[in-house]
Enzyme design. Structure first.
Site, PDB file in Angstrom:
ATOM      1  N   ARG A 167       0.844  -1.216   0.000  1.00 48.65           N
ATOM      2  CA  ARG A 167       0.000   0.000   0.000  1.00 48.65           C
ATOM      3  C   ARG A 167       0.875   1.262   0.000  1.00 48.65           C
ATOM      4  O   ARG A 167       0.605   2.228   0.708  1.00 48.65           O
ATOM      5  CB  ARG A 167      -0.925   0.042   1.219  1.00 48.65           C
ATOM      6  CG  ARG A 167      -1.947  -1.060   1.265  1.00 48.65           C
ATOM      7  CD  ARG A 167      -2.970  -0.927   0.137  1.00 48.65           C
ATOM      8  NE  ARG A 167      -4.064  -1.834   0.361  1.00 48.65           N
ATOM      9  CZ  ARG A 167      -4.053  -3.129   0.068  1.00 48.65           C
ATOM     10  NH1 ARG A 167      -2.986  -3.665  -0.510  1.00 48.65           N
ATOM     11  NH2 ARG A 167      -5.095  -3.880   0.325  1.00 48.65           N
ATOM     12  N   SER A 239     -10.328  -0.465   3.558  1.00 47.22           N
ATOM     13  CA  SER A 239      -9.589  -0.628   4.815  1.00 47.22           C
ATOM     14  C   SER A 239      -9.122   0.739   5.281  1.00 47.22           C
ATOM     15  O   SER A 239      -8.494   1.469   4.520  1.00 47.22           O
ATOM     16  CB  SER A 239      -8.347  -1.502   4.600  1.00 47.22           C
ATOM     17  OG  SER A 239      -8.706  -2.788   4.181  1.00 47.22           O
ATOM     18  N   GLU A 335      -4.637   4.212   6.196  1.00 43.44           N
ATOM     19  CA  GLU A 335      -4.360   3.955   4.781  1.00 43.44           C
ATOM     20  C   GLU A 335      -4.758   5.160   3.917  1.00 43.44           C
ATOM     21  O   GLU A 335      -3.994   5.576   3.046  1.00 43.44           O
ATOM     22  CB  GLU A 335      -5.084   2.681   4.349  1.00 43.44           C
ATOM     23  CG  GLU A 335      -4.568   2.108   3.059  1.00 43.44           C
ATOM     24  CD  GLU A 335      -5.433   0.980   2.531  1.00 43.44           C
ATOM     25  OE1 GLU A 335      -6.457   1.272   1.900  1.00 43.44           O
ATOM     26  OE2 GLU A 335      -5.075  -0.184   2.744  1.00 43.44           O
TER      27      GLU A 335
HETATM   28  N1  EPU Z   1     -10.448 -10.418  10.966  1.00 41.26           N
HETATM   29  C1  EPU Z   1     -11.182 -10.475  12.106  1.00 41.26           C
HETATM   30  N2  EPU Z   1     -12.213  -9.585  12.267  1.00 41.26           N
HETATM   31  C2  EPU Z   1     -12.522  -8.672  11.334  1.00 41.26           C
HETATM   32  C3  EPU Z   1     -11.776  -8.605  10.157  1.00 41.26           C
HETATM   33  C4  EPU Z   1     -10.731  -9.492   9.991  1.00 41.26           C
HETATM   34  O1  EPU Z   1     -10.929 -11.298  12.973  1.00 41.26           O
HETATM   35  O2  EPU Z   1     -13.463  -7.900  11.581  1.00 41.26           O
HETATM   36  C5  EPU Z   1      -9.327 -11.365  10.770  1.00 41.26           C
HETATM   37  C6  EPU Z   1      -9.760 -12.720  10.215  1.00 41.26           C
HETATM   38  O3  EPU Z   1      -8.977 -13.701  10.858  1.00 41.26           O
HETATM   39  C7  EPU Z   1      -9.367 -12.676   8.773  1.00 41.26           C
HETATM   40  C8  EPU Z   1      -8.149 -11.780   8.798  1.00 41.26           C
HETATM   41  O4  EPU Z   1      -8.396 -10.844   9.859  1.00 41.26           O
HETATM   42  O5  EPU Z   1      -9.064 -13.938   8.310  1.00 41.26           O
HETATM   43  C9  EPU Z   1      -7.908 -11.039   7.505  1.00 41.26           C
HETATM   44  O6  EPU Z   1      -9.119 -10.394   7.096  1.00 41.26           O
HETATM   45  P1  EPU Z   1      -9.444 -10.178   5.539  1.00 41.26           P
HETATM   46  O7  EPU Z   1      -9.215 -11.423   4.796  1.00 41.26           O
HETATM   47  O8  EPU Z   1     -10.789  -9.555   5.440  1.00 41.26           O
HETATM   48  O9  EPU Z   1      -8.310  -9.184   5.053  1.00 41.26           O
HETATM   49  P2  EPU Z   1      -7.662  -7.885   5.716  1.00 41.26           P
HETATM   50  O10 EPU Z   1      -6.257  -8.193   6.082  1.00 41.26           O
HETATM   51  O11 EPU Z   1      -8.530  -7.363   6.795  1.00 41.26           O
HETATM   52  C10 EPU Z   1      -6.670  -7.005   3.480  1.00 41.26           C
HETATM   53  C11 EPU Z   1      -6.665  -5.720   2.692  1.00 41.26           C
HETATM   54  C12 EPU Z   1      -7.968  -5.554   1.941  1.00 41.26           C
HETATM   55  C13 EPU Z   1      -8.111  -6.730   0.997  1.00 41.26           C
HETATM   56  C14 EPU Z   1      -8.081  -8.018   1.823  1.00 41.26           C
HETATM   57  C15 EPU Z   1      -8.094  -9.238   0.947  1.00 41.26           C
HETATM   58  C16 EPU Z   1      -5.236  -4.171   3.868  1.00 41.26           C
HETATM   59  C17 EPU Z   1      -5.147  -2.948   4.694  1.00 41.26           C
HETATM   60  N3  EPU Z   1      -6.460  -4.600   3.579  1.00 41.26           N
HETATM   61  O12 EPU Z   1      -7.676  -6.889   4.466  1.00 41.26           O
HETATM   62  O13 EPU Z   1      -7.848  -4.372   1.147  1.00 41.26           O
HETATM   63  O14 EPU Z   1      -9.312  -6.660   0.258  1.00 41.26           O
HETATM   64  O15 EPU Z   1      -6.883  -8.088   2.606  1.00 41.26           O
HETATM   65  O16 EPU Z   1      -6.861  -9.347   0.296  1.00 41.26           O
HETATM   66  O17 EPU Z   1      -4.203  -4.712   3.461  1.00 41.26           O
HETATM   67  C18 EPU Z   1      -8.242  -2.028   1.160  1.00 41.26           C
HETATM   68  O18 EPU Z   1      -7.018  -1.878   1.134  1.00 41.26           O
HETATM   69  O19 EPU Z   1      -9.031  -1.046   1.149  1.00 41.26           O
HETATM   70  C19 EPU Z   1      -8.792  -3.373   1.261  1.00 41.26           C
HETATM   71  C20 EPU Z   1     -10.100  -3.598   1.426  1.00 41.26           C
END
Ligand code: EPU
Length: 339
Positions: A167, A239, A335
């Protein structure tokens, strides 16, 4: 000098996905590159701050903008070249990202399907090196063309010059606010290999469909629609925080205290933590300050439930940050760009 209409006291409500009701002192709709090049020599704009707005999906506007908002409306997308290995597609900075991804797939050129449904424009994509479901835009990036606002000169940036990170890019650091990205060229390899390992995607992908780019596209759309709010319905900027990256030593200490910690080991030995999990654990999911809320299906997303101001979103973000720091000793970084 190319023509453009200087709009005054211009409402930005429809130009930011959080849906903040703020105004710009001046605004310009930019539909041609020549207009952007001419800005540097327009005396009416001398010494005025500039705000480049594509889809407005990565910005928190906390107050009226006392400068000139540059509304990116440059259009066009083409296949510009191909060799034995890859197809090169170019899109103008003002093109909608998701429509561009869908178009490239419909032309028979897969490679961007994991990045479906990300809000914003093509020109904004390299700034924060958008990424999702196991793919970052930087991996498909060939080069971009940008106009330097102070001189009106056009410059080309290859992948090295963009210095992509998680990012992150040159355009968030030294190049911040200095360039308008007018077009981006992507290199889509002819030998397509699926990226379908991400757990959420693998779960919804029909059995045996992982070798079909359209099926991956559909799975990504389905997962995003299930977890992430549509900004047209519930204002948000995706995010709100980056997933923090900590050293192996910090990780070991934290993991000993918090055995359930969700983390991803990085190639350099550091650990990326799931910020959504950290926020969730602190009980913030679904909580709000006024109309500014933590999304109830993805704690990493802050939402405007209606009528929230940018300042309230920042207040909420600060409260979340404080709790995360107190419990985990981890610093969360926003972000979107906050103005
Ligand atoms: N989780 C929770 N509670 C929540 C959300 C997440 O426990 O409310 C835990 C879960 O264990 C889940 C893990 O966090 O398995 C990861 O969550 P998720 O797969 O939704 O991905 P993220 O790390 O929260 C990142 C990116 C997203 C992208 C997704 C999928 C960043 C800052 N965010 O989110 O990007 O869509 O991975 O690749 O890196 C964005 O940048 O705007 C964005 C949406």
């Amino acid at each position: 000098m190319p023509e453009y209409e200087l709009l005054s006291d211009y409402p930005l409500l429809a130009h930011n996905t959080f849906g903040f009701d703020v105004r710009a002192r001046l605004a310009l709709r930019l539909t041609e590159e020549a207009q952007i090049a001419a800005l540097a020599h327009d005396k009416r704009l001398k010494d005025r701050a500039r705000l480049i707005l594509g889809g407005g999906s990565n910005v928190v506007l906390t107050k009226d903008f006392d400068g000139v908002a540059l509304l990116m409306e440059l259009r066009g997308r083409h296949v510009i070249d191909q060799d034995g290995e890859a197809v090169y597609v170019e899109a103008a900075g003002g093109e909608n990202w998701h429509e561009f991804v869908a178009w490239s797939l419909s032309q028979g050129f897969p490679g961007l399907e994991n990045l479906a449904l990300i809000p914003g424009t093509v020109g904004a994509a390299p700034i924060q090196n958008i990424g999702a479901y196991g793919l970052e835009m930087g991996e498909r990036f060939e080069r971009l063309r940008a106009i330097e606002l102070s001189t009106g000169e056009t410059r080309e940036f290859d992948r090295n010059a963009c210095a992509f990170g998680y990012r992150d890019s040159y355009f968030k650091r030294e190049g911040r606010g200095r360039f308008v990205i007018v077009s981006v060229t992507f290199r889509l390899p002819k030998k397509w290999t699926p990226r379908a390992e991400y757990a959420d995607i693998a779960r919804v992908l029909e059995r045996g469909a992982s070798d079909n780019p359209q099926a991956i596209f559909n799975a990504v759309v389905a997962v995003r629609q299930a977890k992430l709010p549509d900004w047209r319905v519930l204002g948000n900027a995706g995010s709100f925080f980056k997933n923090p990256v900590i050293s192996a030593a910090e990780f070991d200490a934290l993991k000993a205290r918090e055995p359930e910690l969700v983390s991803y080991k990085q190639p350099d030995g550091q650990f990326k933590l799931a910020a959504g999990w950290l926020i969730d654990q602190c009980g913030w999911k679904g909580r709000s300050i006024g109309a500014a809320a933590v999304h109830d299906r993805q704690a990493l997303v802050l939402v405007n439930r209606g009528g929230a101001s940018g300042a309230q979103i920042i207040e909420l973000a600060d409260a979340v940050k404080r709790d995360i720091h107190a419990r985990f000793g981890v610093e969360l970084e926003a972000e979107p760009v906050c103005l």
